[in-house]
Design a protein around this motif. Sequence first.
Motif, mmCIF file in Angstrom:
data_model
loop_
_atom_site.group_PDB
_atom_site.id
_atom_site.type_symbol
_atom_site.label_atom_id
_atom_site.label_comp_id
_atom_site.label_asym_id
_atom_site.label_seq_id
_atom_site.Cartn_x
_atom_site.Cartn_y
_atom_site.Cartn_z
ATOM 1 N N LYS A 227 0.813 -1.208 0.000
ATOM 2 C CA LYS A 227 0.000 0.000 0.000
ATOM 3 C C LYS A 227 0.856 1.271 0.000
ATOM 4 N N THR A 228 2.039 1.204 0.623
ATOM 5 C CA THR A 228 2.860 2.416 0.720
ATOM 6 C C THR A 228 3.351 2.895 -0.648
ATOM 7 N N PRO A 229 4.005 2.052 -1.453
ATOM 8 C CA PRO A 229 4.417 2.551 -2.782
ATOM 9 C C PRO A 229 3.246 2.885 -3.695
ATOM 10 N N VAL A 230 2.152 2.132 -3.587
ATOM 11 C CA VAL A 230 0.972 2.445 -4.405
ATOM 12 C C VAL A 230 0.417 3.809 -4.031
ATOM 13 N N ALA A 231 0.389 4.098 -2.738
ATOM 14 C CA ALA A 231 -0.091 5.417 -2.311
ATOM 15 C C ALA A 231 0.812 6.522 -2.836
ATOM 16 N N SER A 232 2.125 6.247 -2.891
ATOM 17 C CA SER A 232 3.050 7.252 -3.428
ATOM 18 C C SER A 232 2.782 7.500 -4.904
ATOM 19 N N ILE A 233 2.548 6.407 -5.652
ATOM 20 C CA ILE A 233 2.234 6.551 -7.080
ATOM 21 C C ILE A 233 0.951 7.349 -7.264
ATOM 22 N N LYS A 234 -0.034 7.043 -6.432
ATOM 23 C CA LYS A 234 -1.329 7.724 -6.538
ATOM 24 C C LYS A 234 -1.200 9.206 -6.230
ATOM 25 N N LEU A 235 -0.461 9.554 -5.170
ATOM 26 C CA LEU A 235 -0.294 10.959 -4.800
ATOM 27 C C LEU A 235 0.523 11.707 -5.838
ATOM 28 N N THR A 236 1.574 11.045 -6.364
ATOM 29 C CA THR A 236 2.410 11.700 -7.383
ATOM 30 C C THR A 236 1.613 11.985 -8.652
ATOM 31 N N SER A 237 0.843 10.986 -9.106
ATOM 32 C CA SER A 237 0.030 11.194 -10.307
ATOM 33 C C SER A 237 -1.024 12.271 -10.071
ATOM 34 N N GLU A 238 -1.584 12.324 -8.879
ATOM 35 C CA GLU A 238 -2.581 13.352 -8.560
ATOM 36 C C GLU A 238 -1.944 14.745 -8.594
ATOM 37 N N LEU A 239 -0.715 14.852 -8.056
ATOM 38 C CA LEU A 239 -0.016 16.138 -8.070
ATOM 39 C C LEU A 239 0.317 16.564 -9.497
ATOM 40 N N LEU A 240 0.761 15.610 -10.314
ATOM 41 C CA LEU A 240 1.084 15.927 -11.698
ATOM 42 C C LEU A 240 -0.163 16.341 -12.487
ATOM 43 N N LEU A 241 -1.290 15.753 -12.160
ATOM 44 C CA LEU A 241 -2.540 16.141 -12.822
ATOM 45 C C LEU A 241 -2.887 17.597 -12.562
ATOM 46 N N VAL A 242 -2.561 18.058 -11.370
ATOM 47 C CA VAL A 242 -2.864 19.456 -11.027
ATOM 48 C C VAL A 242 -1.963 20.418 -11.796
#
Length: 429
Positions: A227-242
């Motif tokens: 869950k930890t690396p997946v959460a990092s991927i999710k947060l990074t992609s969300e930040l890049l979307l912004v």
Amino acid sequence: MENAMIKKKWTLLFLVSWLLLGAVFLFRLFSSLEMPAIDMVSINRIEKETAAQWEQGTFFKPDSFPYDYTVADLSGDILLKTSAAAPETMTEAIRRHDTVLDLTIGQAVKGHVFIATGYDAALLKTKKELAFFAVLLLLLPLIPILICTAYLNHAVLKPFRRMKDFTRHIAMGDLDFPLPMDRKHVFGAFTESFDIMRDQLREARFKEAEANRSKKELVASLSHDIKTPVASIKLTSELLLVTEKEAPVRERLQTIYQKSDQIDHLITNMLQASLDELGELTVNLSEASSRLVETMIRDADYCGRISPFTLPGCILLIDPFRLEQVIGNILNNAYKYAGSDINVVSDLTEDGLRVEFMDYGKGVPDEELPSLFTKFFRGSNSDKKADGSGLGLYISKNLMERMGGIIECRNRSDGFSVILYLPLRHPGT
């Protein structure tokens, strides 16, 4: 070996005693067959005295005569009967084995004397004794039979019944059922072997339970670590979307975000299922306003498909964290399988706050409705949809029941509904 020798000695002693007892009975039996001796002197005296009394015309019994007798003439008329025990006729005297004498006066037979010698009574007594000893000899073998039966019941039947009960409990999974150890009966060695088998089965079951627990702990541990690396991927992609301005790149980032969110959701379900089986999925109830539930629903609707709604104002007794997981599972299923707008309808009932999530997809076959809350079950309409584990509704039902609520699913003519009944906080709770 010593016990076997003792048993043989007791058996030999019993047989010898039985034979001696039978010999005593047989000796007593043959002794009783002796008939009473007839006093010929007294019989001759009776004959002479009766002949003398015949000539005198008077009849009586002298006190010195030991036998009772009857004097009768040739026509059968009784002239003297000394007692009721004396026979009255020649036929009766012959039948009773009494002595019959012809009374001769001069050269002519004038009558008869029937003397009761007691032979018939002695014969009857002998018959009774014969019958008694015959029955006794027949019953005598019952003693060793009863002893043998008691021994077989104690040494064979009872242990066998105990072993039967033992094996029945073992077959039912009761490995703590006791089996008394007794090496004195024929099943002694088997008793010990069965008890060893029980210990080995119990140990094997314990090892199996430990292995299963280790597997579940491994799954839970790996799920948590992933869950930890997946959460990092999710947060990074969300930040890049912004921050990203170019449309093609935003589309790819959106795909990465959605897939990472999907992976995160699946891993969460696996983790929760593992923790549930390990007994670690806890629920902590607390008071919460229905406004908080509104917020949970809006926050979980990250695709913005829920039409505007409001919930009746009330105080609920729920676990906000677990309820948020339930709502997330419901909306994720609606996104994957319906792909339509979602309406939220609510009202207050006797069972609590009723919240219905209504999508406008194809629903599920009616025959599959009872299986929706089964672990790892996926409906037939899920083959072409996004991946899933079949744990979402299973976990949701488990959490709702622990909170004292209810979750239901039903088909509508225009779609599919999932209904939650959230418990109210009653005074005094």
